[in-house]
Design a protein around this motif. Sequence first.
Motif, PDB file in Angstrom:
ATOM      1  N   TRP A  75     -15.207 -21.321 -13.719  1.00 26.59           N
ATOM      2  CA  TRP A  75     -14.064 -20.561 -13.537  1.00 26.59           C
ATOM      3  C   TRP A  75     -15.023 -19.232 -13.308  1.00 26.59           C
ATOM      4  N   ARG A  76     -14.202 -18.359 -12.310  1.00 25.60           N
ATOM      5  CA  ARG A  76     -14.476 -16.890 -12.347  1.00 25.60           C
ATOM      6  C   ARG A  76     -13.534 -15.986 -12.428  1.00 25.60           C
ATOM      7  N   VAL A  77     -13.782 -14.764 -12.995  1.00 24.75           N
ATOM      8  CA  VAL A  77     -12.887 -13.650 -12.994  1.00 24.75           C
ATOM      9  C   VAL A  77     -12.230 -13.321 -11.242  1.00 24.75           C
ATOM     10  N   ALA A  78     -11.185 -13.287 -10.958  1.00 26.85           N
ATOM     11  CA  ALA A  78     -10.783 -13.058  -9.544  1.00 26.85           C
ATOM     12  C   ALA A  78     -11.599 -12.145  -8.760  1.00 26.85           C
ATOM     13  N   PRO A  79     -11.709 -12.165  -7.746  1.00 25.73           N
ATOM     14  CA  PRO A  79     -12.539 -10.935  -7.102  1.00 25.73           C
ATOM     15  C   PRO A  79     -11.659  -9.542  -6.865  1.00 25.73           C
ATOM     16  N   LEU A  80     -12.223  -8.427  -6.866  1.00 24.76           N
ATOM     17  CA  LEU A  80     -11.356  -7.309  -6.475  1.00 24.76           C
ATOM     18  C   LEU A  80     -12.089  -6.648  -5.195  1.00 24.76           C
ATOM     19  N   ASN A  81     -11.637  -6.731  -4.005  1.00 27.71           N
ATOM     20  CA  ASN A  81     -12.052  -6.336  -2.841  1.00 27.71           C
ATOM     21  C   ASN A  81     -10.816  -5.591  -2.046  1.00 27.71           C
ATOM     22  N   ALA A  82     -11.077  -5.300  -0.870  1.00 28.34           N
ATOM     23  CA  ALA A  82     -10.455  -4.514  -0.017  1.00 28.34           C
ATOM     24  C   ALA A  82      -9.239  -5.285   0.365  1.00 28.34           C
ATOM     25  N   GLN A  83      -9.356  -6.633   0.667  1.00 28.89           N
ATOM     26  CA  GLN A  83      -8.322  -7.504   0.866  1.00 28.89           C
ATOM     27  C   GLN A  83      -7.334  -7.585  -0.342  1.00 28.89           C
ATOM     28  N   VAL A  84      -7.771  -7.942  -1.779  1.00 28.59           N
ATOM     29  CA  VAL A  84      -7.090  -7.791  -2.681  1.00 28.59           C
ATOM     30  C   VAL A  84      -6.311  -6.692  -3.118  1.00 28.59           C
ATOM     31  N   GLN A 206       6.441   5.469   0.440  1.00 24.23           N
ATOM     32  CA  GLN A 206       5.671   6.599   0.859  1.00 24.23           C
ATOM     33  C   GLN A 206       4.560   6.767  -0.234  1.00 24.23           C
ATOM     34  N   HIS A 207       5.162   6.799  -1.513  1.00 21.52           N
ATOM     35  CA  HIS A 207       4.359   7.226  -2.549  1.00 21.52           C
ATOM     36  C   HIS A 207       3.233   5.885  -2.732  1.00 21.52           C
ATOM     37  N   ILE A 208       3.523   4.743  -2.675  1.00 16.07           N
ATOM     38  CA  ILE A 208       2.752   3.464  -2.765  1.00 16.07           C
ATOM     39  C   ILE A 208       1.553   3.371  -1.650  1.00 16.07           C
ATOM     40  N   ALA A 209       1.992   3.775  -0.316  1.00 13.84           N
ATOM     41  CA  ALA A 209       1.253   3.950   0.814  1.00 13.84           C
ATOM     42  C   ALA A 209       0.166   4.685   0.592  1.00 13.84           C
ATOM     43  N   VAL A 210       0.507   6.033   0.221  1.00 18.93           N
ATOM     44  CA  VAL A 210      -0.610   6.964  -0.173  1.00 18.93           C
ATOM     45  C   VAL A 210      -1.808   6.369  -1.062  1.00 18.93           C
ATOM     46  N   SER A 211      -0.983   5.880  -2.122  1.00 16.37           N
ATOM     47  CA  SER A 211      -2.113   5.063  -3.100  1.00 16.37           C
ATOM     48  C   SER A 211      -2.934   4.021  -2.574  1.00 16.37           C
ATOM     49  N   LEU A 212      -2.524   3.291  -1.654  1.00 16.53           N
ATOM     50  CA  LEU A 212      -3.314   2.350  -0.999  1.00 16.53           C
ATOM     51  C   LEU A 212      -4.289   3.036  -0.273  1.00 16.53           C
ATOM     52  N   VAL A 213      -3.906   3.847   0.714  1.00 17.56           N
ATOM     53  CA  VAL A 213      -5.072   4.547   1.562  1.00 17.56           C
ATOM     54  C   VAL A 213      -5.943   4.859   0.717  1.00 17.56           C
ATOM     55  N   GLU A 214      -5.721   5.591  -0.534  1.00 22.08           N
ATOM     56  CA  GLU A 214      -6.764   6.283  -1.247  1.00 22.08           C
ATOM     57  C   GLU A 214      -7.612   5.271  -1.991  1.00 22.08           C
ATOM     58  N   ASP A 215      -6.900   4.346  -2.629  1.00 26.51           N
ATOM     59  CA  ASP A 215      -7.827   3.218  -3.126  1.00 26.51           C
ATOM     60  C   ASP A 215      -8.888   2.636  -2.075  1.00 26.51           C
ATOM     61  N   LEU A 216      -8.425   2.310  -0.944  1.00 28.32           N
ATOM     62  CA  LEU A 216      -9.160   1.761   0.121  1.00 28.32           C
ATOM     63  C   LEU A 216     -10.376   2.579   0.492  1.00 28.32           C
ATOM     64  N   LYS A 217     -10.160   3.798   0.605  1.00 24.74           N
ATOM     65  CA  LYS A 217     -11.437   4.722   0.682  1.00 24.74           C
ATOM     66  C   LYS A 217     -12.030   4.506  -0.559  1.00 24.74           C
ATOM     67  N   GLY A 218     -11.740   4.574  -1.762  1.00 27.99           N
ATOM     68  CA  GLY A 218     -12.506   4.725  -3.098  1.00 27.99           C
ATOM     69  C   GLY A 218     -13.309   3.499  -2.971  1.00 27.99           C
ATOM     70  N   TYR A 219     -12.678   2.397  -2.551  1.00 30.18           N
ATOM     71  CA  TYR A 219     -13.326   1.212  -2.850  1.00 30.18           C
ATOM     72  C   TYR A 219     -14.543   1.104  -1.624  1.00 30.18           C
ATOM     73  N   ALA A 220     -14.117   1.552  -0.339  1.00 28.29           N
ATOM     74  CA  ALA A 220     -15.092   1.411   0.655  1.00 28.29           C
ATOM     75  C   ALA A 220     -16.665   2.419   0.318  1.00 28.29           C
ATOM     76  N   ALA A 221     -16.035   3.522  -0.566  1.00 27.23           N
ATOM     77  CA  ALA A 221     -17.112   4.535  -0.917  1.00 27.23           C
ATOM     78  C   ALA A 221     -18.178   3.780  -2.080  1.00 27.23           C
ATOM     79  N   LEU A 222     -17.431   3.056  -3.074  1.00 29.41           N
ATOM     80  CA  LEU A 222     -18.280   2.530  -3.884  1.00 29.41           C
ATOM     81  C   LEU A 222     -18.933   1.369  -3.494  1.00 29.41           C
ATOM     82  N   GLU A 223     -18.486   0.371  -2.554  1.00 28.29           N
ATOM     83  CA  GLU A 223     -19.298  -0.375  -1.948  1.00 28.29           C
ATOM     84  C   GLU A 223     -20.720   0.247  -0.864  1.00 28.29           C
TER      85      GLU A 223
END
Length: 229
Positions: A75-84, A206-223
Amino acid sequence: MSDPDLSLPIERRSLADIARLRLQQDIVRGRLAPGETLTEVALSNRLGVGRGTIRTALFTLEGNELVIRAPYSNWRVAPLNAQVIWEIYTLREALEGLAARILAERSTEAAAQRLRAAFARLGPAEAEPLDQRVVADLDLHRAIVELTGHQHLIHRYSALSAKMEWLYRWSEEHWPQRYPLEESHRPLVEALLSGSPLQAEAAVRQHIAVSLVEDLKGYAALEARRSAR
């Protein structure tokens, strides 16, 4: 502390339910990292329950998409990546967008009062630790869905809630943004109270779409930081 209300029924949980809640909390709060291997023996020893109980808990968490089964019965904890991240946000946008439209169409004064009360808790939560911010933020969004009275929608949104909290906490830990809660949610709440279904749905999306963009940027910076090590 006030005394508990003894008129309330006693909540009974099985060992598997307790084990599932413990493991879910460990995943959501980052004590078990995305992709981390989970073994029934180690979890059984740590939680003090049998392997069968652990296995039942893991199957439930698999249904909630917080763990996955790997080859050879690991078993593994589910992945957390850009697709997820994209999948969580786009599903959330669809569900909350529908909820906003229904709520704006069918809102009552009691529903409006609960929505205002949830919004009022955002301001005081601004300066609080992460736990209070998470609770205040997600409680407002949960209220939008629950106030529709649409049971199928509420059920499906509830199934997504743990993954939403997981992503929220993980992002705050690894690419903190500290949005001003009250300011960022004000347009959303005003649209919901306007009585216009189209305006309410658009504001939520719109509120959720903005959060999606920002979190994808944050994840890319982390990677990028991880790759540079």
